[in-house]
Motif scaffolding. Structure first.
Motif, PDB file in Angstrom:
ATOM      1  N   GLY A  52      32.072 -13.801  -7.205  1.00  0.00           N
ATOM      2  CA  GLY A  52      30.902 -14.283  -7.931  1.00  0.00           C
ATOM      3  C   GLY A  52      31.266 -15.384  -8.902  1.00  0.00           C
ATOM      4  N   PHE A  53      30.662 -15.365 -10.082  1.00  0.00           N
ATOM      5  CA  PHE A  53      30.883 -16.408 -11.077  1.00  0.00           C
ATOM      6  C   PHE A  53      32.278 -16.272 -11.685  1.00  0.00           C
ATOM      7  N   GLY A  54      33.036 -17.373 -11.692  1.00  0.00           N
ATOM      8  CA  GLY A  54      34.325 -17.363 -12.353  1.00  0.00           C
ATOM      9  C   GLY A  54      34.216 -17.781 -13.804  1.00  0.00           C
ATOM     10  N   SER A  55      33.207 -18.592 -14.112  1.00  0.00           N
ATOM     11  CA  SER A  55      33.044 -19.088 -15.471  1.00  0.00           C
ATOM     12  C   SER A  55      31.566 -19.278 -15.762  1.00  0.00           C
ATOM     13  N   PRO A  56      31.201 -19.433 -17.037  1.00  0.00           N
ATOM     14  CA  PRO A  56      29.798 -19.704 -17.362  1.00  0.00           C
ATOM     15  C   PRO A  56      29.251 -20.942 -16.659  1.00  0.00           C
ATOM     16  N   SER A  57      30.121 -21.911 -16.378  1.00  0.00           N
ATOM     17  CA  SER A  57      29.655 -23.116 -15.682  1.00  0.00           C
ATOM     18  C   SER A  57      29.130 -22.779 -14.292  1.00  0.00           C
ATOM     19  N   ASP A  58      29.745 -21.773 -13.636  1.00  0.00           N
ATOM     20  CA  ASP A  58      29.248 -21.346 -12.330  1.00  0.00           C
ATOM     21  C   ASP A  58      27.830 -20.807 -12.449  1.00  0.00           C
ATOM     22  N   PHE A  59      27.604 -19.986 -13.467  1.00  0.00           N
ATOM     23  CA  PHE A  59      26.266 -19.435 -13.679  1.00  0.00           C
ATOM     24  C   PHE A  59      25.259 -20.553 -13.966  1.00  0.00           C
ATOM     25  N   LYS A  74       0.849  -1.185   0.000  1.00  0.00           N
ATOM     26  CA  LYS A  74       0.000   0.000   0.000  1.00  0.00           C
ATOM     27  C   LYS A  74       0.888   1.241   0.000  1.00  0.00           C
ATOM     28  N   VAL A  75       0.666   2.118  -0.977  1.00  0.00           N
ATOM     29  CA  VAL A  75       1.460   3.343  -1.103  1.00  0.00           C
ATOM     30  C   VAL A  75       0.496   4.514  -1.248  1.00  0.00           C
ATOM     31  N   ALA A  76       0.571   5.441  -0.322  1.00  0.00           N
ATOM     32  CA  ALA A  76      -0.300   6.614  -0.345  1.00  0.00           C
ATOM     33  C   ALA A  76      -1.765   6.195  -0.479  1.00  0.00           C
ATOM     34  N   GLY A  77      -2.140   5.131   0.209  1.00  0.00           N
ATOM     35  CA  GLY A  77      -3.521   4.657   0.206  1.00  0.00           C
ATOM     36  C   GLY A  77      -3.922   3.877  -1.024  1.00  0.00           C
ATOM     37  N   LYS A  78      -2.975   3.597  -1.928  1.00  0.00           N
ATOM     38  CA  LYS A  78      -3.288   2.881  -3.163  1.00  0.00           C
ATOM     39  C   LYS A  78      -2.543   1.550  -3.198  1.00  0.00           C
ATOM     40  N   ASP A  79      -3.172   0.559  -3.848  1.00  0.00           N
ATOM     41  CA  ASP A  79      -2.530  -0.740  -3.998  1.00  0.00           C
ATOM     42  C   ASP A  79      -1.463  -0.662  -5.083  1.00  0.00           C
ATOM     43  N   HIS A  80      -0.320  -1.223  -4.801  1.00  0.00           N
ATOM     44  CA  HIS A  80       0.784  -1.221  -5.753  1.00  0.00           C
ATOM     45  C   HIS A  80       1.478  -2.571  -5.688  1.00  0.00           C
ATOM     46  N   LEU A  81       1.776  -3.141  -6.862  1.00  0.00           N
ATOM     47  CA  LEU A  81       2.363  -4.470  -6.939  1.00  0.00           C
ATOM     48  C   LEU A  81       3.884  -4.379  -7.028  1.00  0.00           C
ATOM     49  N   VAL A  82       4.557  -5.255  -6.303  1.00  0.00           N
ATOM     50  CA  VAL A  82       6.009  -5.384  -6.368  1.00  0.00           C
ATOM     51  C   VAL A  82       6.331  -6.759  -6.952  1.00  0.00           C
ATOM     52  N   VAL A  83       7.132  -6.781  -8.007  1.00  0.00           N
ATOM     53  CA  VAL A  83       7.555  -8.029  -8.644  1.00  0.00           C
ATOM     54  C   VAL A  83       9.061  -8.145  -8.420  1.00  0.00           C
ATOM     55  N   PRO A  84       9.494  -8.947  -7.454  1.00  0.00           N
ATOM     56  CA  PRO A  84      10.903  -8.936  -7.043  1.00  0.00           C
ATOM     57  C   PRO A  84      11.874  -9.333  -8.154  1.00  0.00           C
ATOM     58  N   TYR A  85      13.080  -8.860  -8.002  1.00  0.00           N
ATOM     59  CA  TYR A  85      14.188  -9.140  -8.925  1.00  0.00           C
ATOM     60  C   TYR A  85      15.224  -9.953  -8.163  1.00  0.00           C
ATOM     61  N   SER A  86      16.342 -10.289  -8.790  1.00  0.00           N
ATOM     62  CA  SER A  86      17.368 -11.093  -8.133  1.00  0.00           C
ATOM     63  C   SER A  86      18.760 -10.626  -8.518  1.00  0.00           C
ATOM     64  N   LEU A  87      19.654 -10.631  -7.550  1.00  0.00           N
ATOM     65  CA  LEU A  87      21.073 -10.385  -7.797  1.00  0.00           C
ATOM     66  C   LEU A  87      21.889 -11.668  -7.621  1.00  0.00           C
ATOM     67  N   VAL A  88      21.193 -12.803  -7.516  1.00  0.00           N
ATOM     68  CA  VAL A  88      21.869 -14.089  -7.372  1.00  0.00           C
ATOM     69  C   VAL A  88      22.068 -14.729  -8.740  1.00  0.00           C
ATOM     70  N   THR A  89      20.987 -14.966  -9.459  1.00  0.00           N
ATOM     71  CA  THR A  89      21.103 -15.442 -10.845  1.00  0.00           C
ATOM     72  C   THR A  89      21.197 -14.204 -11.742  1.00  0.00           C
ATOM     73  N   ASN A  90      22.304 -13.510 -11.603  1.00  0.00           N
ATOM     74  CA  ASN A  90      22.511 -12.218 -12.270  1.00  0.00           C
ATOM     75  C   ASN A  90      23.961 -12.139 -12.725  1.00  0.00           C
ATOM     76  N   ASP A  91      24.167 -11.740 -13.975  1.00  0.00           N
ATOM     77  CA  ASP A  91      25.520 -11.773 -14.511  1.00  0.00           C
ATOM     78  C   ASP A  91      26.440 -10.687 -13.961  1.00  0.00           C
ATOM     79  N   CYS A  92      25.929  -9.770 -13.143  1.00  0.00           N
ATOM     80  CA  CYS A  92      26.835  -8.820 -12.493  1.00  0.00           C
ATOM     81  C   CYS A  92      27.851  -9.568 -11.641  1.00  0.00           C
ATOM     82  N   ARG A  93      27.527 -10.804 -11.276  1.00  0.00           N
ATOM     83  CA  ARG A  93      28.421 -11.590 -10.431  1.00  0.00           C
ATOM     84  C   ARG A  93      29.648 -12.092 -11.190  1.00  0.00           C
ATOM     85  N   TYR A  94      29.655 -11.949 -12.510  1.00  0.00           N
ATOM     86  CA  TYR A  94      30.878 -12.250 -13.260  1.00  0.00           C
ATOM     87  C   TYR A  94      31.973 -11.218 -12.975  1.00  0.00           C
TER      88      TYR A  94
END
Length: 319
Positions: free
Chosen positions: A239-246, A214-234
């Motif tokens: 984080g990931f050392g190789s594509p096999s890690d991912f 609820k934000v300012a009295g209104k319904d608002h949806l949150v669709v979570p994201y992830s930093l685990v299955t995320n290539d920033c970890r390369y």
């Protein structure tokens, strides 16, 4: 001025947050032991969402007058007082080569894509924007530029949100209903609800299912994201050392979500960047996981906006 360390020591005994602190209230409970039982396309238990973060050309650079070079780079080197042409060229790899390799993979394997698109990045490479429109990809607003929103005032952030949406509308005829910025501020979610054009935001990492807030009295949806299955970890930290890690992490994530000890469906986000996963070996790893997921019963690929709408149909807003 009060000593911040002394202030912190004075509050060591608290068991709740201070009243009146700006931004959303923390929710440490969530669904708990009883998440809603949802199912996705074709009755699947897990919805896999591939997200391309298209930011190249909108990052902070001396060339754009920012007085700094952005930090996400393959090597731990920084140039502090002038343009870093090596770093700029890494970003250019994403827009020149990496994004097209990603499109080809998605076409070949027949999986939908969500694009977290920074408006300026798309303006600077119209061919990419045209391809997104042609493919019918799910565009989520990634802001006007790839910047940290907490650095700006409320009014400045409101203007930035408006600039992004106007760019998508006027240049490509697109009107995203989802939002994800680089680093949100305490004002971001309130501004999105105030704007009125957004069904959901993804500036959250705390769950495996969407949820209503609820934000300012209104319904608002949150669709979570992830930093685990995320290539920033390369390229960031340990984080990931190789594509096999991912591939191993992604497979194990999907397997666990499919057999998580209850009958509840969940979602799985995979975050990729053209300048990172667009490189051949890493894209090869992503393709390996996609083939694995396509052959796994109970898993399906969906866009983020389709996940949001499907969830809202099955779990309507409380009010």
């Amino acid at each position: 001025m009060a000593d911040p360390k002394q202030v912190a020591r004075n509050h060591w005994f608290r068991n709740d947050d201070l009243p009146g602190v700006a931004g959303p209230e923390r929710d440490l409970v969530g669904y708990g032991a009883t998440p809603p039982r949802v199912r996705w396309k074709d009755g699947a238990k897990v919805a896999v969402n591939i997200v391309i973060n298209y930011e190249e050309g909108s990052e902070k650079t001396f060339a754009m007058g920012d007085g700094m070079n952005d930090g996400m780079y393959e090597l731990p080197f920084d140039v502090d007082d002038q343009r870093d042409l090596a770093k700029e060229s890494m970003y250019e790899y994403g827009s020149r080569a990496g994004i097209w390799r990603m499109f080809r993979m998605a076409d070949r394997l027949g999986v939908p894509l969500t694009v977290f698109g920074a408006a300026v990045a798309l303006e600077r490479n119209p061919a990419v924007a045209e391809r997104i429109v042609e493919r019918g990809d799910d565009l989520v607003s990634h802001g006007y530029r790839w910047i940290d929103h907490y650095e700006y005032s409320r009014e400045e952030e409101r203007e930035v949100i408006g600039l992004a949406m106007e760019s998508f509308r006027s240049n490509w005829g697109l009107e995203p209903v989802g939002w994800y910025c680089r680093e949100m501020s305490v004002n971001t979610r309130e501004l999105l609800v105030e704007d009125g054009r957004f069904l959901y935001d993804s500036d959250y990492y705390g769950d495996d299912l969407p949820f209503w807030t609820k934000v300012a009295g209104k319904d608002h949806l949150v669709v979570p994201y992830s930093l685990v299955t995320n290539d920033c970890r390369y390229i960031m930290g340990t984080g990931f050392g190789s594509p096999s890690d991912f591939v191993d992490t992604a497979k194990r994530t999907l397997d666990q979500l499919l057999d998580d000890g209850d009958d509840c469906g969940r979602m799985m986000s995979i975050g990729i960047h053209p300048r990172i996963t667009g490189n051949p070996a890493r894209l090869n790893g992503l393709a390996e996981f996609v083939r694995y997921a396509l052959d796994t019963p109970g898993a399906t690929f969906m866009t983020r906006t389709d996940i949001a709408r499907s969830f809202a149909e099955q779990v309507p807003a409380p009010s």
